[in-house]
Design an enzyme around this catalytic site. Structure first.
Site, mmCIF file in Angstrom:
data_model
loop_
_atom_site.group_PDB
_atom_site.id
_atom_site.type_symbol
_atom_site.label_atom_id
_atom_site.label_comp_id
_atom_site.label_asym_id
_atom_site.label_seq_id
_atom_site.Cartn_x
_atom_site.Cartn_y
_atom_site.Cartn_z
ATOM 1 N N PRO A 32 0.840 -1.205 0.000
ATOM 2 C CA PRO A 32 0.000 0.000 0.000
ATOM 3 C C PRO A 32 0.869 1.245 0.000
ATOM 4 O O PRO A 32 1.792 1.364 0.805
ATOM 5 C CB PRO A 32 -0.796 -0.126 1.305
ATOM 6 C CG PRO A 32 0.056 -0.989 2.175
ATOM 7 C CD PRO A 32 0.768 -1.942 1.272
ATOM 8 N N MET A 33 0.574 2.164 -0.907
ATOM 9 C CA MET A 33 1.352 3.400 -1.028
ATOM 10 C C MET A 33 0.408 4.569 -1.265
ATOM 11 O O MET A 33 -0.302 4.603 -2.265
ATOM 12 C CB MET A 33 2.359 3.285 -2.181
ATOM 13 C CG MET A 33 3.457 2.279 -1.932
ATOM 14 S SD MET A 33 4.499 2.028 -3.392
ATOM 15 C CE MET A 33 3.415 0.975 -4.389
ATOM 16 N N GLN A 109 -7.072 -1.425 1.888
ATOM 17 C CA GLN A 109 -6.497 -1.050 3.178
ATOM 18 C C GLN A 109 -7.398 -0.011 3.838
ATOM 19 O O GLN A 109 -7.616 1.071 3.291
ATOM 20 C CB GLN A 109 -5.079 -0.498 3.048
ATOM 21 C CG GLN A 109 -4.425 -0.351 4.429
ATOM 22 C CD GLN A 109 -3.122 0.405 4.426
ATOM 23 O OE1 GLN A 109 -3.117 1.617 4.217
ATOM 24 N NE2 GLN A 109 -2.020 -0.289 4.666
ATOM 25 N N HIS A 187 -4.816 -0.860 8.667
ATOM 26 C CA HIS A 187 -3.578 -0.098 8.817
ATOM 27 C C HIS A 187 -3.339 0.147 10.304
ATOM 28 O O HIS A 187 -3.963 1.007 10.920
ATOM 29 C CB HIS A 187 -3.710 1.220 8.060
ATOM 30 C CG HIS A 187 -2.433 1.988 7.925
ATOM 31 N ND1 HIS A 187 -1.284 1.675 8.614
ATOM 32 C CD2 HIS A 187 -2.114 3.082 7.162
ATOM 33 C CE1 HIS A 187 -0.324 2.535 8.295
ATOM 34 N NE2 HIS A 187 -0.809 3.397 7.414
ATOM 35 N N ALA A 189 -0.036 0.551 11.464
ATOM 36 C CA ALA A 189 1.405 0.806 11.407
ATOM 37 C C ALA A 189 1.693 2.301 11.379
ATOM 38 O O ALA A 189 0.788 3.134 11.274
ATOM 39 C CB ALA A 189 1.997 0.140 10.161
ATOM 40 N N HIS A 190 2.983 2.644 11.529
ATOM 41 C CA HIS A 190 3.545 3.964 11.208
ATOM 42 C C HIS A 190 2.985 5.110 12.042
ATOM 43 O O HIS A 190 3.144 6.274 11.693
ATOM 44 C CB HIS A 190 3.344 4.275 9.713
ATOM 45 C CG HIS A 190 3.796 3.192 8.811
ATOM 46 N ND1 HIS A 190 3.330 3.055 7.522
ATOM 47 C CD2 HIS A 190 4.668 2.176 8.992
ATOM 48 C CE1 HIS A 190 3.884 1.994 6.960
ATOM 49 N NE2 HIS A 190 4.713 1.443 7.843
ATOM 50 N N TYR A 192 -0.389 5.465 12.840
ATOM 51 C CA TYR A 192 -1.802 5.741 12.590
ATOM 52 C C TYR A 192 -2.635 5.243 13.776
ATOM 53 O O TYR A 192 -2.094 4.710 14.746
ATOM 54 C CB TYR A 192 -2.223 5.155 11.245
ATOM 55 C CG TYR A 192 -1.727 6.013 10.097
ATOM 56 C CD1 TYR A 192 -2.598 6.832 9.392
ATOM 57 C CD2 TYR A 192 -0.375 6.055 9.753
ATOM 58 C CE1 TYR A 192 -2.148 7.658 8.362
ATOM 59 C CE2 TYR A 192 0.096 6.873 8.739
ATOM 60 C CZ TYR A 192 -0.795 7.676 8.045
ATOM 61 O OH TYR A 192 -0.337 8.503 7.050
#
Length: 384
Positions: A32-33, A109, A187, A189-190, A192
């Site tokens: 996913p980007m 996602q 999601h 991750a990162h 969020y």
């Protein structure tokens, strides 16, 4: 003895895999980007063509960029796609149809930014000027980890807020299934929202959603349970998680395999089918004393299939270098494919390599690695 060629080891990438109702022709995943090229949050024909192009060229599973769930605080940017509302759902249905027409499989996602990591470190006054009128950030504790001593920002979520957010995830999950998606990815991750509950730095709660690893996982586990209830037992749920956060690349959720197990096992028990371990470099060990990476350890501690990701197919170049306008050359895949064949993980996700060259899978299958296109940062300006 000479090293094996890329072509010689690439065969592991092209083994089929089935997880629940999801049947994949190979182990190649499009990571996913976020592209921010969906005007008004609606994915248009160019988005459908973008994903279909990767399916046509042999990507086994496409995971969409994060799509905002139907919650008022999920996403402030209108160019990020959403997965709610008749117009956006019709757009996603067209995307799915285009991917399926090319023989591909696609997962949506589902995303909620919480206290948006892209705003960390800016301070309340600057953030207030950036947010759309009437938009209220929501998070577990209102903590900006780049300004940890600042007063709480936005709204600290009440139990009612949590329940409404969980319900919004479930609604987007069933909407994704009805739109024809083959799976969903949550999601987490990162930095969020789900990750903000997992990370002790951003979760200072003293109620049932804070404290121990299991308590910090509770919000995400409730999201998984709610999604599982509406999509049924065989529809795959993927969970993307990470140690690192936006701007906090040394952050850790777990320092040992036992700590990782304490976080991930509740998710596996709740209904996660696949763990997607987001790392910046797939070859880096997750813990001292072992060469196994984060995806490998997630598989070890949960018994569930795992996706590895992190500069796959590129020269040793951190993906965040694109922010400085830097590209990346084509890299060897011997190491990642060898580890795949050995069973350390089950699927391999590529990001920039697939932005650069949609035909990456077909070229790799044909032994044409020398024809792969290197990544250039300006490729991110358009959807191709």
């Amino acid at each position: 003895m000479p090293e094996p060629s890329v072509h010689a080891v690439a065969g592991a990438l092209f083994e089929p895999l089935a997880v629940g109702s999801l049947s994949l022709d190979n182990r190649i995943v499009m990571a996913p980007m976020t592209r921010e090229l969906s005007s008004g949050g609606v994915p248009g024909p160019e988005v459908a063509a973008y994903y279909a192009r990767r399916a046509r060229n042999g990507v086994g599973l496409i995971i969409t960029e994060g799509a905002a769930i139907g919650h008022a605080a999920a996403e402030r940017r209108t160019s990020v796609p959403r997965l709610h509302g008749p117009d956006a759902l019709a757009g996603w249905s067209a995307v799915v149809e285009a991917v399926h027409a090319e023989g591909g499989r696609i997962a949506a996602q589902l995303m909620h930014a919480g206290l948006d990591p892209l705003l960390w470190g800016r301070g309340a006054e600057q953030v207030s000027a950036i947010l759309p009128k009437g938009f209220e950030l929501q998070s577990p504790s209102g903590v900006d980890p780049s300004l940890p001593e600042a007063p709480p920002m936005g709204r600290v979520m009440s139990r009612r807020d949590i329940d409404r957010t969980v319900a919004a995830y479930a609604q987007s999950a069933i909407d994704a299934q009805r739109a024809g998606f083959d799976a969903i990815e949550l999601h987490a991750a990162h930095g969020y929202l789900i990750d903000q509950f997992l990370w002790p730095v951003t979760n200072r709660r003293t109620d049932a959603y804070g404290g121990s690893a299991r308590a910090r996982a509770r919000f995400g586990v409730e999201v998984v349970q709610a999604c599982r209830e509406v999509v049924g037992p065989s529809f795959p749920i993927i969970l993307r998680f990470s140690q690192w956060k936006v701007g906090h690349y040394d952050a850790r959720l777990a320092d040992t395999p036992a700590e990782l197990a304490a976080l991930l096992l509740p998710f596996a028990e709740a209904g996660v089918d696949i763990f997607h371990a987001s790392t910046r470099r797939f070859w880096e060990p997750a813990f001292e004393g072992s060469e196994v990476n984060l995806a490998g350890w997630s598989k070890k501690v949960t018994g569930k299939p795992a996706i590895t990701v992190g500069s796959v197919g590129l020269e040793d170049s951190d993906f965040l270098t694109y922010l400085d306008g830097k590209g990346a050359g084509v890299g060897d895949v011997t190491a990642v494919t060898t580890r795949l064949a050995q069973g350390e993980f089950d699927l391999v996700a590529l990001g920039r390599a697939l932005i650069a060259d949609p035909a990456w899978p077909d070229k790799m299958r044909a032994g044409q690695a020398r024809d792969l296109v290197p990544f250039a940062a300006d490729m991110l300006a358009t959807l191709y």
